[in-house]
Design an enzyme around this catalytic site. Structure first.
Site, short mmCIF file in Angstrom:
data_model
loop_
_atom_site.label_atom_id
_atom_site.label_comp_id
_atom_site.label_asym_id
_atom_site.label_seq_id
_atom_site.Cartn_x
_atom_site.Cartn_y
_atom_site.Cartn_z
N ARG A 100 52.22 34.91 45.88
CA ARG A 100 51.85 34.62 44.50
C ARG A 100 50.40 34.14 44.40
NH1 ARG A 100 55.08 30.02 41.43
NH2 ARG A 100 56.89 31.32 41.90
N ARG A 107 42.30 37.73 42.54
CA ARG A 107 43.30 38.68 43.02
C ARG A 107 42.92 39.27 44.37
NH1 ARG A 107 43.00 39.29 37.42
NH2 ARG A 107 44.99 39.11 36.33
N ASN A 139 49.65 42.01 43.21
CA ASN A 139 48.18 41.87 43.20
C ASN A 139 47.59 41.66 44.59
OD1 ASN A 139 47.26 42.18 40.51
ND2 ASN A 139 48.22 40.25 39.96
N ARG A 170 46.35 42.85 26.31
CA ARG A 170 45.74 41.56 25.98
C ARG A 170 44.52 41.76 25.08
NH1 ARG A 170 46.25 39.49 32.22
NH2 ARG A 170 48.12 38.20 31.98
N HIS A 194 41.97 45.87 37.65
CA HIS A 194 42.82 44.90 36.96
C HIS A 194 42.35 43.53 37.42
CE1 HIS A 194 46.11 42.54 35.48
NE2 HIS A 194 46.59 42.30 36.69
N THR A 249 52.20 34.02 35.80
CA THR A 249 52.37 34.91 34.64
C THR A 249 53.64 35.71 34.86
OG1 THR A 249 51.09 36.72 35.63
CG2 THR A 249 49.87 35.13 34.29
#
Length: 333
Positions: A100, A107, A139, A170, A194, A249
């Site tokens: 995580r 990332r 990620n 977003r 991303h 998230t």
């Protein structure tokens, strides 16, 4: 003596066993994986959902929790196991497993930790579902989509990264907030990586076909008195902000994943900004995966839309590619 079931039901014909037609597997039952699983179930996209994770107790608990809601769902079969045989014959496999992202961590810092996890996951997926479409969410998604492509041996159309589908969502939400219009009526694309070096295509931002840049030529630049550039900055910062506030998230990315699965499973030929091999496009010379507008259907990623980018936008995209390649070439696959 006849059982209660035998007394209740009279068989008319013998049922022929049939495999699933729209089976979806979610690898990783963390916050993102479960948000994706719930979003997929609530959209009625699959006739069988499989969950896989190495943490057996959590896996069993999450599966039971979903199974107990079967009355409220139209997916009649929800299965879970740490053994990948449970994933057999999946149409789409969503990969969310991995370390995580921590507060303040980029990332790209996650990369080698997750590459090592993928070395175990990807071959097992392909062993049981050689004809699946891989949807990578872990990620850093662009690099890990490249890793999944290399490890799987699948053609490029069947390895897709969730990419900037969420970044664009977003962007459209924040654009809508600024204009007082629903996000579905605000059109704009965020492409490239991303994450931190994503590229907002200001030249394409419009409402009802009306270009905002035609109304405000400084849109998205430092000279813009309305500071539209801050909209994209908020897109980049938003994941970090959410992680800071709640620790991770989950919901928006889960809904984004279900959105992509719907386009694939329903053969919608819908256009999404997702991560694909972009070598040879927009001046990119490296073998990297970045998000560009792509058409998704039953065969995965069927087409790429040729964007008209301004020189500065293309320059940013190339810079994104170089950033990713700088990390990618150091990876041990």
């Amino acid at each position: 003596m006849a059982s209660t079931k035998e007394k209740l039901i009279a068989h008319v014909s013998k049922e022929q066993p049939a495999g699933p037609t729209n089976k979806v597997t979610v690898v990783g039952v963390g916050m993102v994986g479960m948000a994706a699983a719930v979003s997929i179930l609530l959209k009625d996209l699959t006739d069988e959902l499989a969950l896989v994770d190495v943490m057996e107790d959590k896996l069993k608990g999450e599966a039971m929790d979903l199974q107990h809601g079967s009355l409220f769902l139209k997916t009649h079969k929800i299965v879970a196991d740490k053994d990948y045989s449970v994933t057999a014959n999946s149409k789409v496999v969503v990969v969310t497993a991995g370390a995580r992202q921590q507060e303040g961590e980029s990332r790209l810092n996650l990369v080698q930790r997750n590459v090592n996890i993928f070395k175990f996951i990807i071959p097992n997926i392909i062993k049981y579902s050689p004809n699946c479409i891989l949807l990578v969410v872990s990620n850093p998604v662009d690099i890990l989509t490249y890793v999944a492509w290399k490890l799987s041996g699948l053609p490029r159309n069947r390895v897709i990264g969730s990419g900037t589908n969420l970044d664009s969502a977003r962007f459209r939400y924040l654009m809508g907030e600024k204009l007082g219009i629903h996000p579905s009526s605000c059109h704009g694309w965020v492409v490239g990586e991303h994450g931190d070096s994503s590229v907002p295509v200001w030249s394409g931002v419009n409402v009802a076909g009306v270009s905002l840049q035609a109304l405000n030529p400084d849109l998205g630049t430092d000279k813009d008195k309305e500071d539209w550039k801050s909209v994209h900055k908020m897109v980049v910062d938003s994941a970090y902000e959410v992680i800071k506030l709640k620790g991770y998230t989950s919901w928006a990315i889960g809904m984004s994943v279900a959105d992509l699965c719907e386009s694939i499973l329903k053969n919608m030929h819908k256009c999404h900004p997702v991560s694909t091999l972009v070598k040879g496009m927009h001046g990119v010379n490296e073998e990297v995966f970045l998000s560009v507008p792509c058409i998704l259907g039953n065969n995965g990623l069927t087409d790429v839309v040729h964007m008209t980018l301004k020189p500065e936008e293309e320059k940013q995209l190339v810079k994104s590619a170089e950033t990713l390649w700088g990390v990618q070439k150091e990876l041990t696959l």
